[in-house]
Scaffold this motif. Structure first.
Motif, PDB file in Angstrom:
ATOM      1  N   ARG A 208       0.467  -1.042   0.063  1.00  0.00           N
ATOM      2  CA  ARG A 208      -0.249   0.026  -0.162  1.00  0.00           C
ATOM      3  C   ARG A 208       0.860   1.214  -0.044  1.00  0.00           C
ATOM      4  N   LEU A 209       0.342   2.826  -1.010  1.00  0.00           N
ATOM      5  CA  LEU A 209       1.166   3.182  -0.814  1.00  0.00           C
ATOM      6  C   LEU A 209       0.815   4.511  -0.117  1.00  0.00           C
ATOM      7  N   LYS A 210       1.755   5.111   0.691  1.00  0.00           N
ATOM      8  CA  LYS A 210       0.677   5.883   1.759  1.00  0.00           C
ATOM      9  C   LYS A 210       0.467   6.938   1.017  1.00  0.00           C
ATOM     10  N   PRO A 211       0.047   8.106   1.056  1.00  0.00           N
ATOM     11  CA  PRO A 211      -0.144   9.266   1.006  1.00  0.00           C
ATOM     12  C   PRO A 211       1.996  10.302   1.096  1.00  0.00           C
ATOM     13  N   ARG A 212       1.374  11.778   0.400  1.00  0.00           N
ATOM     14  CA  ARG A 212       2.581  12.216   1.035  1.00  0.00           C
ATOM     15  C   ARG A 212       2.132  13.738   0.966  1.00  0.00           C
ATOM     16  N   VAL A 213       2.893  14.638   1.707  1.00  0.00           N
ATOM     17  CA  VAL A 213       2.587  16.030   1.782  1.00  0.00           C
ATOM     18  C   VAL A 213       3.354  16.463   1.065  1.00  0.00           C
ATOM     19  N   ILE A 214       2.862  17.703   0.314  1.00  0.00           N
ATOM     20  CA  ILE A 214       3.758  18.670  -0.967  1.00  0.00           C
ATOM     21  C   ILE A 214       3.310  19.589  -0.885  1.00  0.00           C
ATOM     22  N   LYS A 215       4.360  20.953  -1.241  1.00  0.00           N
ATOM     23  CA  LYS A 215       3.738  22.468  -1.184  1.00  0.00           C
ATOM     24  C   LYS A 215       2.986  22.177  -2.596  1.00  0.00           C
ATOM     25  N   ALA A 216       2.109  22.731  -2.659  1.00  0.00           N
ATOM     26  CA  ALA A 216       1.588  22.891  -3.450  1.00  0.00           C
ATOM     27  C   ALA A 216       1.959  24.085  -4.679  1.00  0.00           C
ATOM     28  N   PRO A 217       2.200  24.232  -5.772  1.00  0.00           N
ATOM     29  CA  PRO A 217       2.368  25.218  -6.552  1.00  0.00           C
ATOM     30  C   PRO A 217       1.798  26.715  -6.285  1.00  0.00           C
ATOM     31  N   SER A 218       2.495  27.728  -6.410  1.00  0.00           N
ATOM     32  CA  SER A 218       2.502  29.089  -6.145  1.00  0.00           C
ATOM     33  C   SER A 218       0.421  29.450  -6.317  1.00  0.00           C
ATOM     34  N   ASN A 219       0.493  28.619  -7.836  1.00  0.00           N
ATOM     35  CA  ASN A 219      -0.465  29.674  -8.197  1.00  0.00           C
ATOM     36  C   ASN A 219      -2.072  28.745  -7.554  1.00  0.00           C
ATOM     37  N   LEU A 220      -1.945  27.760  -7.551  1.00  0.00           N
ATOM     38  CA  LEU A 220      -2.840  26.839  -5.867  1.00  0.00           C
ATOM     39  C   LEU A 220      -2.615  27.487  -4.710  1.00  0.00           C
ATOM     40  N   GLY A 221      -1.665  28.390  -4.395  1.00  0.00           N
ATOM     41  CA  GLY A 221      -1.951  28.121  -2.940  1.00  0.00           C
ATOM     42  C   GLY A 221      -0.976  28.312  -1.964  1.00  0.00           C
ATOM     43  N   GLY A 222       0.722  26.998  -2.267  1.00  0.00           N
ATOM     44  CA  GLY A 222       1.328  27.201  -1.868  1.00  0.00           C
ATOM     45  C   GLY A 222       1.186  26.419  -0.650  1.00  0.00           C
ATOM     46  N   GLN A 223       0.371  25.988   0.002  1.00  0.00           N
ATOM     47  CA  GLN A 223       0.230  25.545   0.760  1.00  0.00           C
ATOM     48  C   GLN A 223       0.385  23.924   1.109  1.00  0.00           C
ATOM     49  N   LEU A 224       1.229  23.206   2.369  1.00  0.00           N
ATOM     50  CA  LEU A 224       1.394  21.843   2.564  1.00  0.00           C
ATOM     51  C   LEU A 224       0.608  21.054   2.277  1.00  0.00           C
ATOM     52  N   VAL A 225       0.190  20.327   1.234  1.00  0.00           N
ATOM     53  CA  VAL A 225      -1.343  18.758   1.677  1.00  0.00           C
ATOM     54  C   VAL A 225      -0.801  18.043   1.776  1.00  0.00           C
ATOM     55  N   PRO A 226      -1.474  16.725   1.809  1.00  0.00           N
ATOM     56  CA  PRO A 226      -1.630  15.473   1.857  1.00  0.00           C
ATOM     57  C   PRO A 226      -2.020  14.914   0.169  1.00  0.00           C
ATOM     58  N   SER A 227      -1.595  14.355  -0.196  1.00  0.00           N
ATOM     59  CA  SER A 227      -1.092  14.029  -1.582  1.00  0.00           C
ATOM     60  C   SER A 227      -1.195  12.585  -2.073  1.00  0.00           C
ATOM     61  N   GLU A 228      -2.324  12.104  -2.189  1.00  0.00           N
ATOM     62  CA  GLU A 228      -2.503  10.326  -2.586  1.00  0.00           C
ATOM     63  C   GLU A 228      -1.330  10.511  -3.905  1.00  0.00           C
ATOM     64  N   ALA A 229      -0.715   9.121  -3.415  1.00  0.00           N
ATOM     65  CA  ALA A 229       0.047   8.412  -4.260  1.00  0.00           C
ATOM     66  C   ALA A 229      -0.058   7.787  -5.909  1.00  0.00           C
ATOM     67  N   VAL A 230      -1.654   8.123  -6.273  1.00  0.00           N
ATOM     68  CA  VAL A 230      -1.966   7.595  -7.526  1.00  0.00           C
ATOM     69  C   VAL A 230      -1.165   6.476  -8.441  1.00  0.00           C
ATOM     70  N   ALA A 231      -1.058   4.964  -7.664  1.00  0.00           N
ATOM     71  CA  ALA A 231      -0.055   3.934  -8.316  1.00  0.00           C
ATOM     72  C   ALA A 231      -1.052   3.427  -9.656  1.00  0.00           C
ATOM     73  N   THR A 232      -0.224   4.484 -10.384  1.00  0.00           N
ATOM     74  CA  THR A 232      -0.471   4.349 -11.945  1.00  0.00           C
ATOM     75  C   THR A 232       0.652   2.725 -13.187  1.00  0.00           C
ATOM     76  N   SER A 233       1.864   2.704 -12.293  1.00  0.00           N
ATOM     77  CA  SER A 233       2.695   1.659 -13.483  1.00  0.00           C
ATOM     78  C   SER A 233       3.578   0.604 -12.503  1.00  0.00           C
ATOM     79  N   VAL A 234       3.500  -0.725 -12.900  1.00  0.00           N
ATOM     80  CA  VAL A 234       4.297  -1.607 -12.317  1.00  0.00           C
ATOM     81  C   VAL A 234       5.141  -2.123 -13.478  1.00  0.00           C
ATOM     82  N   THR A 235       6.480  -2.845 -12.929  1.00  0.00           N
ATOM     83  CA  THR A 235       7.464  -3.401 -13.625  1.00  0.00           C
ATOM     84  C   THR A 235       7.793  -4.847 -12.770  1.00  0.00           C
ATOM     85  N   VAL A 236       8.774  -4.928 -13.589  1.00  0.00           N
ATOM     86  CA  VAL A 236       9.905  -6.339 -12.889  1.00  0.00           C
ATOM     87  C   VAL A 236      10.879  -6.078 -13.278  1.00  0.00           C
TER      88      VAL A 236
END
Length: 379
Positions: A208-236
């Motif tokens: 399971r991939l946990k969310p990551r707290v990231i800083k939003a781009p300045s045009n979206l406020g620039g705050q620290l917010v939790p952001s989901e991983a969104v697992a799109t890809s896998v390889t071996v």
């Protein structure tokens, strides 16, 4: 992102990959422009090194790419899957079948040429999943696609304990990789996890991939917010470990998509950005943007596809019908960490979607995800 279509037919939690219906219509409306873009890709040499040689052209929304022997397998916009010769333009094309959903499935092919196709959830959050959605299919030439596992049914009883938004049981299967023992890995972009599926339909949660707290781009406020991983890809990887790539949920800040390295055979491992080097799932690479596919190559190399170099959200907000994506080679460093990375065919890929190495080391990529496109060999 508002409602409408998405890359998997459904908007995933954390504002995953929203691509409005109007945007898709706009891409279709500029088919002539798209044709010019594709022609330019075929002829140009990227600033990041390498060139693109068309293998199969005239495709509507190419996405998934897999390879075995001297052939490639690819999926297109209506859910159809084809195979073709890898070293001759538009040669040996054969249709393997069509899966439900009206969106190109994720695909992978084993060394015997058996292809697995993975459909997304379809529709909007909270709406019933249509028949054949969120399902893993096995495809053989001359036979109808055979459903192997209902991912949505499994996820309904396996909620995401780290859920940030939407339903914790929401599902949008988005990435697939076949293991040598015949089991199949599935990356779920909405449930933020990695599953292992057996040919008899049995499923276990690998990580399971946990969310990551990231800083939003300045045009979206620039705050620290939790952001989901969104697992799109896998390889071996060539080391046998499982590698999972993240798109990164809203606000999709560039440079915050990670690649995780997961120990084979793991069950319920946790990929934690706060403690990224603990346990059976550890951070392998960081600093990517909007990853949509991975492919393992020789000597530990990974090919990494970024849908849009400025992030999927920046593309959405731009109002443009397409966006420049990226293809990187990520080389292995020391102590099971990533080393340096190298961009290929810089600026030549519009919304790239799928990538694959074959056993000879040739690299193939599909582009663009929406509108007229092709599968290319990178030289």
């Amino acid at each position: 992102m508002g409602g409408g279509s998405t890359l998997g037919g459904r908007r995933s939690r954390g504002h995953l990959v929203g691509v409005r219906t109007a945007r898709i219509a706009a891409v279709s409306a500029v088919a002539l422009i798209g044709t010019v873009l594709v022609a330019g890709q075929a002829e140009g040499t990227g600033g990041g090194g390498g060139s693109l040689k068309p293998v199969v052209t005239g495709l509507n929304g190419p996405r998934g790419v897999a390879a075995y022997d001297g052939k490639i397998v690819y999926s297109v916009g209506d859910g159809s899957v084809y195979e073709a010769w890898a070293y001759g333009k538009n040669k040996g094309i054969k249709k393997l079948g069509t899966v439900p959903g009206g969106f190109p499935p994720a695909i992978d092919t084993n060394r015997w040429g058996v292809t697995y196709a993975l459909t997304g959830a379809g529709g909007e959050p909270g709406q019933p999943i249509p028949p054949g959605g969120a399902t893993l299919f096995r495809m053989r030439p001359g036979k109808a696609p055979l459903p192997i596992a209902n991912i949505a049914k499994y996820q309904a009883k396996d909620p995401d304990p780290y859920n940030v938004s939407e339903s914790p049981t929401e599902t949008n299967p988005f990435g697939v990789a076949v293991l040598r023992d015949g089991t199949i890995l599935v990356a779920d972009a909405a449930n933020n996890d990695l599953l292992r599926v057996w040919p008899n339909g049995k499923i276990k949660t690998v990580a399971r991939l946990k969310p990551r707290v990231i800083k939003a781009p300045s045009n979206l406020g620039g705050q620290l917010v939790p952001s989901e991983a969104v697992a799109t890809s896998v390889t071996v990887g060539s080391d046998g470990y499982y590698y999972v790539g993240e798109l990164r949920g809203f606000p999709a800040t560039p440079g915050t998509s990670q690649i995780w390295r997961i120990k084979p055979g793991s069950v319920n491992a946790v990929c934690d950005p706060v403690k990224p080097y603990k346990g059976h799932c550890q951070r392998y690479a960081d600093g990517y943007t909007s990853i949509v596919d991975l492919a393992a190559g020789p000597r530990g190399t990974l090919a990494v596809v970024q849908l849009a170099r400025d992030s999927w959200l920046a593309w959405e907000m731009s109002g443009q019908p397409t966006a420049v994506g990226s293809l990187f080679l990520q080389y292995r460093g020391k102590y099971n960490k990533a080393g340096y990375k190298k961009e290929l065919v810089r600026g030549k890929l519009q919304l790239p979607a799928g990538v694959a190495f074959n056993k000879y080391g040739s690299l193939f990529v599909s582009s663009p995800l929406f509108g007229p496109g092709a599968v290319y060999r990178v030289r």
